[in-house]
Design a protein around this motif. Structure first.
Motif, PDB file in Angstrom:
ATOM      1  N   LEU A  71      -1.924  -5.174   1.242  1.00 48.14           N
ATOM      2  CA  LEU A  71      -2.134  -4.812  -0.152  1.00 48.14           C
ATOM      3  C   LEU A  71      -0.837  -4.814  -0.958  1.00 48.14           C
ATOM      4  O   LEU A  71      -0.825  -5.216  -2.124  1.00 48.14           O
ATOM      5  N   ARG A  72       0.245  -4.359  -0.345  1.00 45.56           N
ATOM      6  CA  ARG A  72       1.516  -4.382  -1.087  1.00 45.56           C
ATOM      7  C   ARG A  72       1.956  -5.817  -1.383  1.00 45.56           C
ATOM      8  O   ARG A  72       2.456  -6.112  -2.469  1.00 45.56           O
ATOM      9  N   ALA A  73       1.764  -6.711  -0.428  1.00 43.60           N
ATOM     10  CA  ALA A  73       2.150  -8.110  -0.648  1.00 43.60           C
ATOM     11  C   ALA A  73       1.265  -8.760  -1.710  1.00 43.60           C
ATOM     12  O   ALA A  73       1.765  -9.465  -2.600  1.00 43.60           O
ATOM     13  N   VAL A  74      -0.041  -8.538  -1.630  1.00 43.63           N
ATOM     14  CA  VAL A  74      -0.953  -9.134  -2.610  1.00 43.63           C
ATOM     15  C   VAL A  74      -0.651  -8.619  -4.009  1.00 43.63           C
ATOM     16  O   VAL A  74      -0.607  -9.386  -4.982  1.00 43.63           O
ATOM     17  N   HIS A  75      -0.425  -7.314  -4.127  1.00 44.09           N
ATOM     18  CA  HIS A  75      -0.169  -6.765  -5.463  1.00 44.09           C
ATOM     19  C   HIS A  75       1.162  -7.278  -6.017  1.00 44.09           C
ATOM     20  O   HIS A  75       1.270  -7.576  -7.213  1.00 44.09           O
ATOM     21  N   THR A  76       2.163  -7.407  -5.170  1.00 41.89           N
ATOM     22  CA  THR A  76       3.477  -7.866  -5.626  1.00 41.89           C
ATOM     23  C   THR A  76       3.411  -9.278  -6.193  1.00 41.89           C
ATOM     24  O   THR A  76       4.011  -9.569  -7.242  1.00 41.89           O
ATOM     25  N   HIS A  77       2.680 -10.158  -5.562  1.00 44.44           N
ATOM     26  CA  HIS A  77       2.721 -11.577  -5.922  1.00 44.44           C
ATOM     27  C   HIS A  77       1.492 -12.060  -6.695  1.00 44.44           C
ATOM     28  O   HIS A  77       1.569 -13.078  -7.394  1.00 44.44           O
ATOM     29  N   LEU A  78       0.358 -11.371  -6.546  1.00 47.43           N
ATOM     30  CA  LEU A  78      -0.868 -11.843  -7.171  1.00 47.43           C
ATOM     31  C   LEU A  78      -1.560 -10.798  -8.035  1.00 47.43           C
ATOM     32  O   LEU A  78      -2.488 -11.128  -8.767  1.00 47.43           O
ATOM     33  N   GLY A  79      -1.140  -9.542  -7.924  1.00 42.58           N
ATOM     34  CA  GLY A  79      -1.898  -8.454  -8.517  1.00 42.58           C
ATOM     35  C   GLY A  79      -1.649  -8.248  -9.995  1.00 42.58           C
ATOM     36  O   GLY A  79      -0.705  -8.775 -10.588  1.00 42.58           O
ATOM     37  N   GLY A 117      -7.822 -10.926  -4.083  1.00 44.03           N
ATOM     38  CA  GLY A 117      -7.105 -11.531  -2.967  1.00 44.03           C
ATOM     39  C   GLY A 117      -7.466 -10.945  -1.621  1.00 44.03           C
ATOM     40  O   GLY A 117      -6.894 -11.351  -0.608  1.00 44.03           O
ATOM     41  N   SER A 118      -8.409 -10.007  -1.592  1.00 48.33           N
ATOM     42  CA  SER A 118      -8.791  -9.333  -0.348  1.00 48.33           C
ATOM     43  C   SER A 118     -10.263  -9.577  -0.055  1.00 48.33           C
ATOM     44  O   SER A 118     -11.098  -9.518  -0.959  1.00 48.33           O
ATOM     45  N   ASP A 119     -10.571  -9.819   1.206  1.00 47.19           N
ATOM     46  CA  ASP A 119     -11.956 -10.070   1.595  1.00 47.19           C
ATOM     47  C   ASP A 119     -12.762  -8.792   1.739  1.00 47.19           C
ATOM     48  O   ASP A 119     -13.991  -8.828   1.694  1.00 47.19           O
ATOM     49  N   TYR A 120     -12.098  -7.666   1.936  1.00 51.13           N
ATOM     50  CA  TYR A 120     -12.767  -6.373   2.039  1.00 51.13           C
ATOM     51  C   TYR A 120     -11.944  -5.322   1.309  1.00 51.13           C
ATOM     52  O   TYR A 120     -10.712  -5.440   1.208  1.00 51.13           O
ATOM     53  N   ALA A 121     -12.617  -4.281   0.822  1.00 50.84           N
ATOM     54  CA  ALA A 121     -11.929  -3.158   0.198  1.00 50.84           C
ATOM     55  C   ALA A 121     -12.717  -1.886   0.491  1.00 50.84           C
ATOM     56  O   ALA A 121     -13.935  -1.919   0.677  1.00 50.84           O
ATOM     57  N   ALA A 122     -11.998  -0.759   0.537  1.00 57.06           N
ATOM     58  CA  ALA A 122     -12.662   0.508   0.863  1.00 57.06           C
ATOM     59  C   ALA A 122     -11.735   1.675   0.587  1.00 57.06           C
ATOM     60  O   ALA A 122     -10.507   1.517   0.531  1.00 57.06           O
ATOM     61  N   VAL A 123     -12.323   2.843   0.400  1.00 61.63           N
ATOM     62  CA  VAL A 123     -11.587   4.102   0.466  1.00 61.63           C
ATOM     63  C   VAL A 123     -11.548   4.501   1.937  1.00 61.63           C
ATOM     64  O   VAL A 123     -12.596   4.607   2.593  1.00 61.63           O
ATOM     65  N   LEU A 124     -10.364   4.691   2.477  1.00 57.93           N
ATOM     66  CA  LEU A 124     -10.208   4.992   3.898  1.00 57.93           C
ATOM     67  C   LEU A 124     -10.407   6.476   4.150  1.00 57.93           C
ATOM     68  O   LEU A 124      -9.876   7.319   3.419  1.00 57.93           O
ATOM     69  N   THR A 125     -11.171   6.813   5.190  1.00 53.36           N
ATOM     70  CA  THR A 125     -11.360   8.208   5.584  1.00 53.36           C
ATOM     71  C   THR A 125     -11.217   8.333   7.095  1.00 53.36           C
ATOM     72  O   THR A 125     -11.588   7.421   7.843  1.00 53.36           O
ATOM     73  N   SER A 277       0.537 -17.520  -3.613  1.00 54.48           N
ATOM     74  CA  SER A 277      -0.205 -17.273  -2.380  1.00 54.48           C
ATOM     75  C   SER A 277       0.701 -17.421  -1.167  1.00 54.48           C
ATOM     76  O   SER A 277       0.645 -16.610  -0.224  1.00 54.48           O
ATOM     77  N   GLY A 278       1.550 -18.452  -1.172  1.00 58.05           N
ATOM     78  CA  GLY A 278       2.472 -18.644  -0.062  1.00 58.05           C
ATOM     79  C   GLY A 278       3.460 -17.511   0.062  1.00 58.05           C
ATOM     80  O   GLY A 278       3.775 -17.063   1.179  1.00 58.05           O
ATOM     81  N   ARG A 279       3.952 -17.004  -1.071  1.00 60.65           N
ATOM     82  CA  ARG A 279       4.875 -15.862  -1.018  1.00 60.65           C
ATOM     83  C   ARG A 279       4.174 -14.625  -0.485  1.00 60.65           C
ATOM     84  O   ARG A 279       4.771 -13.820   0.245  1.00 60.65           O
ATOM     85  N   THR A 280       2.891 -14.469  -0.838  1.00 61.45           N
ATOM     86  CA  THR A 280       2.120 -13.327  -0.333  1.00 61.45           C
ATOM     87  C   THR A 280       1.992 -13.380   1.182  1.00 61.45           C
ATOM     88  O   THR A 280       2.279 -12.393   1.889  1.00 61.45           O
ATOM     89  N   LEU A 281       1.549 -14.523   1.703  1.00 61.40           N
ATOM     90  CA  LEU A 281       1.343 -14.632   3.150  1.00 61.40           C
ATOM     91  C   LEU A 281       2.668 -14.549   3.908  1.00 61.40           C
ATOM     92  O   LEU A 281       2.720 -13.991   5.012  1.00 61.40           O
TER      93      LEU A 281
END
Length: 451
Positions: A71-79, A117-125, A277-281
């Motif tokens: 999530l940090r990588a996706v937000h930095t480059h694509l978010g 940019g994410s295939d799944y999302a959730a609130v973690l518990t 996308s390449g920078r994210t991965l």
């Protein structure tokens, strides 16, 4: 902004018109801060509790797409938007976490961090927290709304099964929010047996014979090396020579991008290792703990001819992207690598290979089980007619594709139209290229020299 610690929402904070706590005892703890729940809201990711966050992903059984490294990588480059990280603790122990992005505008909008940019999302518990998950999810959402009062929530890629969607709906009922559920993506998973022998028996004799034949054909083309861990050198160097490790990673990413450029459908496929996308991965490869990313490949005479990029979750192995070079297509390198990947997953103890969203033809060869993700759009109560209409129009700009999918007939029409537009675009591009090739070379003006 500094971290903001807030108590769990009190009874006086329930929006007008919402259901009271007595009508839903499952949320009583959220309404009573005396039970010891504390909520911390961060408007940045710099001091995110990364080690605890990683542990919570494992404990909750969710995928790495909900973890800090992705999530940090996706937000930095694509978010887009401002990060909003909400954590819930009791006695110092992290029990729940929600990662959101806050987008401004006439009305604030909350999405999951990494949306799109994410295939799944959730609130973690934490399932071992001895606190009902519905109470923890409510505490997270209440904490987010303290930072963005009256916000609309647009929560994408929530698994339809597993209970996450119902936990959000339970909170919405209590707070008086209207909920619109839109089908979003089809996800294919391949059930895996307990042993490799069972896996091979299920393939059948003809498929196993064809697989052996393809391996032989590939080996005839040159020295064949199967690399189960393309990151092995990077991992080995990181401890004592980080600079050399970074250089090796850069070389590897270049190889991966070249494989994609040489794919048979390179003109129609996205290029995951190029641009943002390449920078994210690349950041995901660099920051993730060893074993989280599984990157395997095939080399012939030293050249990388195929690769498979996977993320290892607590429940399933997630196959994110794979590719191969067109000139090796007759030997089926992509299928060979995927079959090897299945066997390795079985040996590792996985009982499921998740091929993620998308309905590509190659996935259907493995007889996958389809699942769905949904989009939850939550709008606050008490809006007047014109502001509510403005909210609806603004949301429709974000969700119109998912709205179309609600109707089977419209969905088919949309798919046909999108395919026709894509084919027309490709045809125009090819015609333009042919036209350029047919043009005579430009004649440069002759310059008369003065004597």
């Amino acid at each position: 902004m500094t971290d903001l610690a807030v108590p769990a929402v009190g009874a006086s904070d329930v929006p007008r018109g919402a259901v009271t706590a007595s009508s839903d005892p499952g949320l009583a703890l959220v309404l009573d801060p005396a039970h010891g729940l504390s909520v911390t809201v961060r408007r940045h990711l710099d001091s995110a509790p990364v080690p605890e966050w990683r542990v919570l992903v494992q404990q909750s059984g969710h995928s790495p797409f909900t973890g800090p490294d992705w999530l940090r990588a996706v937000h930095t480059h694509l978010g887009r938007g401002e990060p909003l990280l909400v954590s819930v603790r009791r006695d110092g122990r992290l029990l729940a976490l929600g990662a959101f992005a806050l987008l401004g505008g006439p009305r604030p909008l909350l999405t999951f961090l990494g949306a799109g940019g994410s295939d799944y999302a959730a609130v973690l518990t934490d399932p071992d927290a001895q606190v009902p998950a519905v109470r923890l999810v409510a505490a997270v959402l209440d904490g987010a709304l303290r930072e963005a009062p009256g916000a609309v929530l647009d929560l994408e890629q929530v698994p339809a099964g597993g209970g996450q969607a119902e936990l959000v709906r339970a909170w919405a009922r209590l707070r008086g929010y209207a909920v619109r559920t839109l089908p979003q993506s089809t996800v294919h998973t391949v059930p895996l047996p307990a042993t490799v022998a069972e896996h091979d028996a299920a393939l059948g004799r003809h498929a196993r014979h064809e697989e052996r034949r393809q391996w032989r054909r590939l080996a005839e083309l040159g020295e064949l090396v199967v690399a189960d861990d393309l990151l092995e050198t990077v991992t080995a160097l990181r401890g004592h020579d980080p600079e050399a490790a970074a250089d090796r990673l850069e070389e590897l990413v270049t190889e991966l991008a070249e494989v994609d450029d040489a794919h048979p459908n390179a003109d129609r496929r996205r290029r995951p290792w190029r641009g943002a996308s390449g920078r994210t991965l690349t950041e995901v490869l660099w920051t993730s703990p060893p074993g989280t990313v599984q990157l395997s490949g095939l080399r012939v005479d030293g050249e990388l001819v195929a690769y498979a990029f996977c993320l290892a979750g607590p429940v399933a192995l997630h196959g994110y992207v794979q590719s191969y070079r067109a000139r090796y297509a007759p030997t089926g390198p992509g299928t060979l690598l995927l079959l090897r990947l299945c066997r390795r997953a079985v040996l590792t103890g996985y009982r499921e290979l998740d091929l993620l969203r998308g309905d590509e033809a190659y996935k259907r060869r493995f007889r996958p089980v389809p699942h769905r993700t949904v989009r939850l759009v939550l709008t606050p109560p008490g809006r007047e007619v014109l502001p509510a209409l403005a909210d609806r129009v603004a949301l429709l700009r974000r969700t119109y594709r998912d709205e179309v999918r609600r109707s089977e007939r419209l969905d088919r029409s949309w798919t046909v139209l999108a395919g026709a537009l894509e084919r027309a675009r490709d045809q125009v591009g090819r015609q333009v290229q042919r036209g350029r090739a047919a043009l005579p070379a430009p004649r440069l003006p002759r310059v008369r020299r003065r004597r």
